[in-house]
Design a protein around this motif. Structure first.
Motif, PDB file in Angstrom:
ATOM      1  N   LEU A   1      30.543  54.409  47.101  1.00 23.20           N
ATOM      2  CA  LEU A   1      31.776  54.944  47.685  1.00 23.20           C
ATOM      3  C   LEU A   1      32.726  53.771  47.955  1.00 23.20           C
ATOM      4  CD1 LEU A   1      29.999  57.401  50.124  1.00 23.20           C
ATOM      5  CD2 LEU A   1      30.869  57.870  47.821  1.00 23.20           C
ATOM      6  N   PHE A   2      33.568  53.463  46.990  1.00 22.33           N
ATOM      7  CA  PHE A   2      34.353  52.228  47.072  1.00 22.33           C
ATOM      8  C   PHE A   2      35.711  52.429  47.741  1.00 22.33           C
ATOM      9  CE2 PHE A   2      35.749  54.269  43.193  1.00 22.33           C
ATOM     10  CZ  PHE A   2      37.107  54.050  43.201  1.00 22.33           C
ATOM     11  N   ALA A   3      36.115  53.690  47.918  1.00 22.11           N
ATOM     12  CA  ALA A   3      37.461  53.933  48.477  1.00 22.11           C
ATOM     13  C   ALA A   3      37.365  54.690  49.798  1.00 22.11           C
ATOM     14  CB  ALA A   3      38.304  54.741  47.487  1.00 22.11           C
ATOM     15  N   ASN A   4      37.800  54.035  50.849  1.00 28.15           N
ATOM     16  CA  ASN A   4      37.779  54.667  52.167  1.00 28.15           C
ATOM     17  C   ASN A   4      39.202  55.113  52.525  1.00 28.15           C
ATOM     18  OD1 ASN A   4      37.575  53.636  55.541  1.00 28.15           O
ATOM     19  ND2 ASN A   4      36.468  55.351  54.695  1.00 28.15           N
ATOM     20  N   LEU A   5      39.347  56.400  52.771  1.00 27.74           N
ATOM     21  CA  LEU A   5      40.664  56.964  53.081  1.00 27.74           C
ATOM     22  C   LEU A   5      40.711  57.325  54.553  1.00 27.74           C
ATOM     23  CD1 LEU A   5      40.657  57.243  50.002  1.00 27.74           C
ATOM     24  CD2 LEU A   5      41.438  59.593  50.271  1.00 27.74           C
ATOM     25  N   ARG A   6      41.643  56.737  55.258  1.00 26.37           N
ATOM     26  CA  ARG A   6      41.786  57.067  56.670  1.00 26.37           C
ATOM     27  C   ARG A   6      43.226  57.490  56.951  1.00 26.37           C
ATOM     28  NH1 ARG A   6      39.728  53.748  61.509  1.00 26.37           N
ATOM     29  NH2 ARG A   6      37.786  52.880  60.805  1.00 26.37           N
ATOM     30  N   PRO A   7      43.443  58.782  57.128  1.00 28.40           N
ATOM     31  CA  PRO A   7      44.788  59.203  57.502  1.00 28.40           C
ATOM     32  C   PRO A   7      45.055  58.875  58.964  1.00 28.40           C
ATOM     33  CG  PRO A   7      43.339  61.112  57.176  1.00 28.40           C
ATOM     34  CD  PRO A   7      42.494  59.884  57.040  1.00 28.40           C
ATOM     35  N   ALA A   8      46.255  58.497  59.287  1.00 31.76           N
ATOM     36  CA  ALA A   8      46.659  58.365  60.695  1.00 31.76           C
ATOM     37  C   ALA A   8      47.814  59.336  60.884  1.00 31.76           C
ATOM     38  CB  ALA A   8      47.076  56.942  61.006  1.00 31.76           C
ATOM     39  N   ILE A   9      47.478  60.464  61.504  1.00 37.03           N
ATOM     40  CA  ILE A   9      48.464  61.532  61.698  1.00 37.03           C
ATOM     41  C   ILE A   9      48.675  61.704  63.191  1.00 37.03           C
ATOM     42  CG2 ILE A   9      48.828  64.034  61.459  1.00 37.03           C
ATOM     43  CD1 ILE A   9      47.052  63.859  58.921  1.00 37.03           C
ATOM     44  N   CYS A  10      49.924  61.739  63.604  1.00 36.03           N
ATOM     45  CA  CYS A  10      50.165  61.957  65.031  1.00 36.03           C
ATOM     46  C   CYS A  10      50.790  63.335  65.224  1.00 36.03           C
ATOM     47  CB  CYS A  10      51.080  60.881  65.597  1.00 36.03           C
ATOM     48  SG  CYS A  10      51.271  61.077  67.369  1.00 36.03           S
ATOM     49  N   TYR A  11      49.980  64.255  65.737  1.00 33.50           N
ATOM     50  CA  TYR A  11      50.498  65.596  66.025  1.00 33.50           C
ATOM     51  C   TYR A  11      51.523  65.488  67.153  1.00 33.50           C
ATOM     52  CZ  TYR A  11      46.509  67.268  63.332  1.00 33.50           C
ATOM     53  OH  TYR A  11      45.609  67.518  62.332  1.00 33.50           O
ATOM     54  N   PRO A  12      52.703  66.131  67.001  1.00 31.93           N
ATOM     55  CA  PRO A  12      53.735  66.021  68.043  1.00 31.93           C
ATOM     56  C   PRO A  12      53.179  66.343  69.435  1.00 31.93           C
ATOM     57  CG  PRO A  12      54.615  67.151  66.135  1.00 31.93           C
ATOM     58  CD  PRO A  12      53.158  66.926  65.847  1.00 31.93           C
ATOM     59  N   ALA A  13      52.252  67.331  69.510  1.00 31.45           N
ATOM     60  CA  ALA A  13      51.728  67.730  70.828  1.00 31.45           C
ATOM     61  C   ALA A  13      50.941  66.601  71.494  1.00 31.45           C
ATOM     62  CB  ALA A  13      50.829  68.961  70.668  1.00 31.45           C
ATOM     63  N   LEU A  14      50.518  65.610  70.704  1.00 32.15           N
ATOM     64  CA  LEU A  14      49.701  64.528  71.271  1.00 32.15           C
ATOM     65  C   LEU A  14      50.436  63.193  71.308  1.00 32.15           C
ATOM     66  CD1 LEU A  14      46.130  65.073  69.799  1.00 32.15           C
ATOM     67  CD2 LEU A  14      47.053  65.794  71.984  1.00 32.15           C
TER      68      LEU A  14
ATOM     69  N   ALA B   1      48.161  74.184  65.589  1.00 28.22           N
ATOM     70  CA  ALA B   1      48.517  75.347  66.426  1.00 28.22           C
ATOM     71  C   ALA B   1      47.770  75.328  67.759  1.00 28.22           C
ATOM     72  CB  ALA B   1      48.230  76.647  65.668  1.00 28.22           C
ATOM     73  N   VAL B   2      46.480  74.997  67.757  1.00 27.75           N
ATOM     74  CA  VAL B   2      45.749  74.990  69.039  1.00 27.75           C
ATOM     75  C   VAL B   2      46.268  73.867  69.944  1.00 27.75           C
ATOM     76  CG1 VAL B   2      43.626  76.077  68.176  1.00 27.75           C
ATOM     77  CG2 VAL B   2      43.763  73.611  68.272  1.00 27.75           C
ATOM     78  N   LEU B   3      46.676  72.766  69.320  1.00 32.84           N
ATOM     79  CA  LEU B   3      47.229  71.676  70.140  1.00 32.84           C
ATOM     80  C   LEU B   3      48.581  72.084  70.713  1.00 32.84           C
ATOM     81  CD1 LEU B   3      46.295  68.629  67.866  1.00 32.84           C
ATOM     82  CD2 LEU B   3      45.186  69.301  70.007  1.00 32.84           C
ATOM     83  N   ASP B   4      49.399  72.728  69.874  1.00 31.53           N
ATOM     84  CA  ASP B   4      50.705  73.203  70.358  1.00 31.53           C
ATOM     85  C   ASP B   4      50.531  74.194  71.499  1.00 31.53           C
ATOM     86  OD1 ASP B   4      52.060  71.652  68.578  1.00 31.53           O
ATOM     87  OD2 ASP B   4      52.438  73.261  67.118  1.00 31.53           O
ATOM     88  N   ALA B   5      49.437  74.992  71.419  1.00 28.17           N
ATOM     89  CA  ALA B   5      49.197  75.991  72.470  1.00 28.17           C
ATOM     90  C   ALA B   5      48.660  75.340  73.752  1.00 28.17           C
ATOM     91  CB  ALA B   5      48.209  77.042  71.958  1.00 28.17           C
ATOM     92  N   GLY B   6      48.441  74.031  73.712  1.00 24.18           N
ATOM     93  CA  GLY B   6      48.060  73.313  74.939  1.00 24.18           C
ATOM     94  C   GLY B   6      46.566  73.137  75.144  1.00 24.18           C
TER      95      GLY B   6
END
Ligand code: NAD
Length: 369
Positions: free
Chosen positions: A102-115, A333-338
């Motif tokens: 497994l030579f390729a490591n993919l790490r997304p960094a996503i910032c949900y607006p609610a967080l 959606a669950v994050l937006d709902a608090g």
């Protein structure tokens, strides 16, 4: 509808707790006719050592080789601190990465607006952030030889690690980055230290040539790794896909991770070469977090990183991009709902358990599907 073979390796600590929630999501996808999964279970880490005296048995390695994708929880904990080095829990994960190449490591960094307020940076800098770090995982200074400590005989010792990359290793990781960028915002930032390292000079040359030859439609820029670290915390939204080596990728992906708040939110994928005959590639998906012994057994772990890792499997192993979008929308959606587990509580007045968070995501999925 094709059936996808998934090997679930829950591991230790909170691994099994978050794995239960991801199984519910996979099962729902089958019931809703979105995708069908054949799920096998295996042992890895401390639990495998307790059962077989190995961090992963040969039988379970075979299951991993035969699976379309491996979904890994987490391994380790104080219970196994004293076990021999070569059978320590982490050795199971390293063996999987090595044997499946497994030579390729993919790490997304996503910032949900609610967080966004959970980040250590200001809201406007991280809100809606969506970048992907592609780290070379099987080469470079972590594996290069010689790798040793030698006694110089004069009361001094010398520690040696070797940073080494061949053209083919740089090309194949570059391809992963350019292909990903084409499906995202069409920009790749390649990072090395060509000002002080020969491997950096070669990295830069190979990526530049590959771009010119096969990916001229993608925007390519180069940044020195130290400068990129600075830019990541200054204005991270300038990036789309970042591609870098094993060492710099290790550090830069942790920096990027922290832009988004909690470890409990972060999925990852590790991919191998595509088999030209089957069109399939070996792949392992795992949350970035560890086994969290401090909260294991309390039912309060955040299952989002694990569920997000399954979402990545849908996208990168099974070609089910629309289903992956559904998973991401349900989480959002669950994050937006608090709803908040304890690790992402912020200013919230109450928190939910692992099971409640998993059930809420499932309920959203049912609404969206
Ligand atoms: P960790 O990621 O397990 O925990 C760090 C902190 O984050 C802890 O306070 C923990 O409670 C919290 N945390 C992590 N995941 C969470 C989640 N999903 N929800 C809520 N809170 C969460 O890292 P650590 O404490 O440095 O390591 C603990 C064990 O895990 C060690 O044995 C380590 O070797 C192992 N580890 C394994 C992996 C892996 O399996 N890939 C990765 C890192 C660490």
């Amino acid at each position: 509808m094709a059936t996808h073979k998934l090997l679930l390796l829950p591991g230790d600590g909170i691994g099994p707790e978050v794995a239960v929630e991801v199984e519910k999501v996979a099962k729902f996808m089958g019931q809703a006719g979105i995708a069908s999964f054949e799920i096998e279970r295996g042992l890895v880490g401390g639990i495998a050592y307790d059962t077989h005296g190995q961090s992963i048995s040969e039988d379970h390695m075979k299951l991993a080789h035969d699976a379309d994708a491996v979904l890994f929880g987490a391994v380790g904990g104080p219970k196994w601190d004293a076990v021999p080095y070569d059978v320590r829990p982490e050795a199971g994960l390293l063996r999987l990465r090595k044997d499946l190449q497994l030579f390729a490591n993919l790490r997304p960094a996503i910032c949900y607006p609610a967080l966004a307020d959970a980040s250590s940076l200001k809201r406007e800098i991280v809100e809606d952030l969506d970048i992907m770090i592609v780290r070379e995982l099987t080469g470079g200074v972590y594996f290069g030889e010689p790798k040793q400590i030698i006694d110089l005989g004069n009361g001094q010792k010398r520690g040696i690690d070797t940073q080494v990359y061949d053209t083919y290793e740089i090309e194949r990781i570059g391809r992963v980055a350019f292909e990903l960028a084409r499906k995202r915002n069409n920009k790749v930032t390649s990072s090395e230290k060509r000002n002080v390292m020969k491997s950096g000079v070669l990295w830069n040359e190979v990526i530049t040539a590959l771009h010119k030859r096969e990916y001229a439609d993608v925007t390519l820029e180069h940044q020195l790794a130290d400068s990129l670290g600075m830019q990541l915390v200054r204005w991270p939204k300038q990036f789309d896909v970042i591609v870098t080596d094993n060492l710099f990728g290790d550090m830069l992906s942790d920096v990027a991770a922290m832009l988004t708040g909690s470890l409990g939110m972060l999925p990852s994928a590790s991919l191998g070469e595509t088999n030209p005959k089957t069109g399939k590639r070996k792949a392992l998906y795992e949350p970035v977090h560890g086994s969290a012994p401090d909260i294991a057994g309390k039912g309060i772990a955040n299952p989002i990183a694990m569920i997000g890792s399954f979402g990545m499997a849908l996208r990168y192993s099974f070609g089910l991009g629309a289903a992956a979008d559904l998973v991401e929308k349900a989480i959002s959606a669950v994050l937006d709902a608090g709803l908040r587990t304890a690790d992402i509580k912020g200013a919230a007045t109450s928190t939910v358990s692992t099971v409640e968070m998993g059930e809420a995501i499932l309920a959203e999925l049912k609404k969206l599907a």
